[in-house]
Design a protein around this motif. Structure first.
Motif, PDB file in Angstrom:
ATOM      1  N   THR A 129     -28.069   3.321 -19.533  1.00  0.00           N
ATOM      2  CA  THR A 129     -28.903   4.019 -20.508  1.00  0.00           C
ATOM      3  C   THR A 129     -28.593   3.572 -21.935  1.00  0.00           C
ATOM      4  OG1 THR A 129     -27.321   5.849 -20.596  1.00  0.00           O
ATOM      5  CG2 THR A 129     -29.177   6.075 -19.076  1.00  0.00           C
ATOM      6  N   SER A 130     -29.466   3.933 -22.834  1.00  0.00           N
ATOM      7  CA  SER A 130     -29.294   3.636 -24.251  1.00  0.00           C
ATOM      8  C   SER A 130     -28.375   4.674 -24.888  1.00  0.00           C
ATOM      9  CB  SER A 130     -30.661   3.651 -24.952  1.00  0.00           C
ATOM     10  OG  SER A 130     -30.510   3.780 -26.350  1.00  0.00           O
ATOM     11  N   SER A 131     -27.247   4.237 -25.395  1.00  0.00           N
ATOM     12  CA  SER A 131     -26.319   5.159 -26.050  1.00  0.00           C
ATOM     13  C   SER A 131     -26.955   5.773 -27.290  1.00  0.00           C
ATOM     14  CB  SER A 131     -25.028   4.432 -26.433  1.00  0.00           C
ATOM     15  OG  SER A 131     -24.303   4.056 -25.281  1.00  0.00           O
ATOM     16  N   HIS A 132     -27.779   5.001 -27.967  1.00  0.00           N
ATOM     17  CA  HIS A 132     -28.465   5.510 -29.157  1.00  0.00           C
ATOM     18  C   HIS A 132     -29.399   6.653 -28.779  1.00  0.00           C
ATOM     19  CE1 HIS A 132     -31.615   5.415 -32.374  1.00  0.00           C
ATOM     20  NE2 HIS A 132     -30.522   5.419 -33.114  1.00  0.00           N
ATOM     21  N   SER A 133     -30.159   6.461 -27.715  1.00  0.00           N
ATOM     22  CA  SER A 133     -31.085   7.497 -27.255  1.00  0.00           C
ATOM     23  C   SER A 133     -30.331   8.742 -26.779  1.00  0.00           C
ATOM     24  CB  SER A 133     -31.958   6.951 -26.117  1.00  0.00           C
ATOM     25  OG  SER A 133     -32.811   7.950 -25.609  1.00  0.00           O
ATOM     26  N   ILE A 134     -29.272   8.541 -26.013  1.00  0.00           N
ATOM     27  CA  ILE A 134     -28.478   9.668 -25.507  1.00  0.00           C
ATOM     28  C   ILE A 134     -27.899  10.479 -26.657  1.00  0.00           C
ATOM     29  CG2 ILE A 134     -26.399  10.320 -24.235  1.00  0.00           C
ATOM     30  CD1 ILE A 134     -28.610   9.512 -22.386  1.00  0.00           C
ATOM     31  N   GLY A 135     -27.407   9.795 -27.683  1.00  0.00           N
ATOM     32  CA  GLY A 135     -26.849  10.483 -28.836  1.00  0.00           C
ATOM     33  C   GLY A 135     -27.878  11.347 -29.539  1.00  0.00           C
ATOM     34  N   LEU A 136     -29.102  10.824 -29.688  1.00  0.00           N
ATOM     35  CA  LEU A 136     -30.172  11.596 -30.313  1.00  0.00           C
ATOM     36  C   LEU A 136     -30.543  12.807 -29.464  1.00  0.00           C
ATOM     37  CD1 LEU A 136     -32.527   8.740 -31.597  1.00  0.00           C
ATOM     38  CD2 LEU A 136     -31.169  10.294 -33.002  1.00  0.00           C
ATOM     39  N   ILE A 137     -30.659  12.602 -28.155  1.00  0.00           N
ATOM     40  CA  ILE A 137     -31.012  13.701 -27.249  1.00  0.00           C
ATOM     41  C   ILE A 137     -29.967  14.807 -27.310  1.00  0.00           C
ATOM     42  CG2 ILE A 137     -31.213  14.324 -24.803  1.00  0.00           C
ATOM     43  CD1 ILE A 137     -32.516  11.569 -24.372  1.00  0.00           C
ATOM     44  N   LYS A 138     -28.700  14.430 -27.282  1.00  0.00           N
ATOM     45  CA  LYS A 138     -27.619  15.428 -27.312  1.00  0.00           C
ATOM     46  C   LYS A 138     -27.677  16.238 -28.600  1.00  0.00           C
ATOM     47  CE  LYS A 138     -22.635  15.836 -26.580  1.00  0.00           C
ATOM     48  NZ  LYS A 138     -21.422  15.166 -26.061  1.00  0.00           N
ATOM     49  N   ARG A 141     -16.107  18.326 -31.610  1.00  0.00           N
ATOM     50  CA  ARG A 141     -16.135  16.881 -31.325  1.00  0.00           C
ATOM     51  C   ARG A 141     -16.776  16.605 -29.974  1.00  0.00           C
ATOM     52  NH1 ARG A 141     -11.598  12.811 -33.150  1.00  0.00           N
ATOM     53  NH2 ARG A 141     -12.896  13.161 -34.996  1.00  0.00           N
ATOM     54  N   ILE A 142     -16.458  17.420 -28.977  1.00  0.00           N
ATOM     55  CA  ILE A 142     -17.066  17.241 -27.653  1.00  0.00           C
ATOM     56  C   ILE A 142     -18.576  17.432 -27.730  1.00  0.00           C
ATOM     57  CG2 ILE A 142     -17.240  18.212 -25.325  1.00  0.00           C
ATOM     58  CD1 ILE A 142     -14.264  18.897 -25.515  1.00  0.00           C
ATOM     59  N   ARG A 143     -19.015  18.463 -28.442  1.00  0.00           N
ATOM     60  CA  ARG A 143     -20.442  18.787 -28.490  1.00  0.00           C
ATOM     61  C   ARG A 143     -21.234  17.806 -29.352  1.00  0.00           C
ATOM     62  NH1 ARG A 143     -22.248  21.607 -24.413  1.00  0.00           N
ATOM     63  NH2 ARG A 143     -23.989  22.390 -25.639  1.00  0.00           N
ATOM     64  N   THR A 144     -20.593  17.196 -30.343  1.00  0.00           N
ATOM     65  CA  THR A 144     -21.313  16.277 -31.225  1.00  0.00           C
ATOM     66  C   THR A 144     -21.061  14.812 -30.870  1.00  0.00           C
ATOM     67  OG1 THR A 144     -19.512  16.323 -32.861  1.00  0.00           O
ATOM     68  CG2 THR A 144     -21.284  17.933 -33.121  1.00  0.00           C
ATOM     69  N   LEU A 145     -20.189  14.549 -29.908  1.00  0.00           N
ATOM     70  CA  LEU A 145     -19.937  13.179 -29.468  1.00  0.00           C
ATOM     71  C   LEU A 145     -21.254  12.543 -29.031  1.00  0.00           C
ATOM     72  CD1 LEU A 145     -17.207  11.507 -28.930  1.00  0.00           C
ATOM     73  CD2 LEU A 145     -17.711  11.902 -26.531  1.00  0.00           C
ATOM     74  N   LYS A 146     -21.554  11.373 -29.512  1.00  0.00           N
ATOM     75  CA  LYS A 146     -22.842  10.743 -29.218  1.00  0.00           C
ATOM     76  C   LYS A 146     -22.831  10.019 -27.874  1.00  0.00           C
ATOM     77  CE  LYS A 146     -24.012  10.314 -34.090  1.00  0.00           C
ATOM     78  NZ  LYS A 146     -24.345   9.400 -35.215  1.00  0.00           N
ATOM     79  N   LYS A 147     -22.090  10.591 -26.948  1.00  0.00           N
ATOM     80  CA  LYS A 147     -21.999  10.061 -25.590  1.00  0.00           C
ATOM     81  C   LYS A 147     -21.872  11.248 -24.642  1.00  0.00           C
ATOM     82  CE  LYS A 147     -19.706   5.905 -27.296  1.00  0.00           C
ATOM     83  NZ  LYS A 147     -18.518   5.018 -27.262  1.00  0.00           N
TER      84      LYS A 147
END
Length: 259
Positions: A203-212, A93-99
């Motif tokens: 920052t964009s949460s959507h962008s951060i989630g994709l980057i992660k 969950r930590i590694r896939t959290l979109k934040k």
């Protein structure tokens, strides 16, 4: 869920999760793992929350698994079940959290506590604090993702040394090895944390989630697979309203107001 072993606090655009068993140096129990899993899920569902901070209440981060919590009958300890049913879902969950998840290490992060810290995206550490993997010293092996994280961060040779000797890695060495992002003097942790909170607020949460997600996958992929993934994710990012707002803000020389 009412939390008994952690503290959860919303701070407008970020959430703070504190391990809260200071009388035993925030040692981990199955209940704490359940509560952490729930708390990270809560932070993920709240749209105003841009990032999550994981820390320990008191003067330490975490001393690892509370061995007393698994029972006194050594032969009956369900090692595999504890790992697969409690630790592994939390680490994923930590590694896939979109934040972004920012960890703060003060005092010590030992055993499973170190694994929990290393799962964070950004890791801040006090100069006097230390990380140690003490599994081999009691006849066990690293778990909760430590084999993955250590090898990725420091390479196989150093990972083997840290896993088998159990030696303490203090702040400056941890930074030099690439275990943490930043080391600070005592009393400067909040200032260091604020630097990242201010960045992620805008920052964009959507962008951060994709980057992660991309970084999680890229290390196990071939170059051509990474290139294809990048193309697909850039298409998703470019079609999202955040890109239109970001571009408009850039052209108008203002800060973006991402929704």
């Amino acid at each position: 869920m009412t939390y008994k072993t952690i503290l959860y606090t919303d701070h407008s655009h970020w959430a703070e999760i504190q391990l809260n068993r200071p009388e035993v140096y925030n040692a981990i129990t199955p209940l704490m793992l359940e509560e952490l899993l729930d708390a990270f899920g809560k932070a993920e569902r709240k749209e105003p929350i841009k990032c999550v901070v994981l820390t320990g209440h008191g003067k330490v981060f975490c001393s690892g698994q509370d061995l007393k919590s698994v029972g006194t009958d050594i032969d009956a300890i369900p090692f595999r079940n504890i790992i697969t049913e409690y630790y592994n879902p939390l680490i994923m969950r930590i590694r896939t959290l979109k934040k972004p998840v920012i960890g703060k290490i003060e005092g010590l992060a030992v055993g499973a506590g170190a694994s929990l810290a290393l799962a964070c995206d950004i890791l801040l550490m006090s100069k006097e604090a230390y990380i140690a993997q003490l599994f081999a010293q009691i006849g066990l092996v690293m778990d909760a993702g430590a084999n993955y994280f250590l090898t990725k961060k420091v390479g196989r040779a150093m990972a083997f040394e840290l896993a088998t000797t159990g030696r303490k890695v203090y702040g400056e060495e941890a930074l030099a090895l690439g275990l943490v992002n930043k080391v600070v003097e005592e009393g400067e942790m909040d200032q260091a944390l604020q630097f990242y909170l201010d960045i992620y607020k805008g920052t964009s949460s959507h962008s951060i989630g994709l980057i992660k997600n991309m970084l999680n996958r890229a290390g196990e992929m071939k170059l051509e697979e990474v290139l294809e993934m990048e193309a697909n994710c850039q298409e998703k990012a470019g079609r999202h309203p955040d890109f239109k707002e970001g571009l408009s803000a850039f052209l108008e020389k203002r800060r973006p107001n991402f929704k």
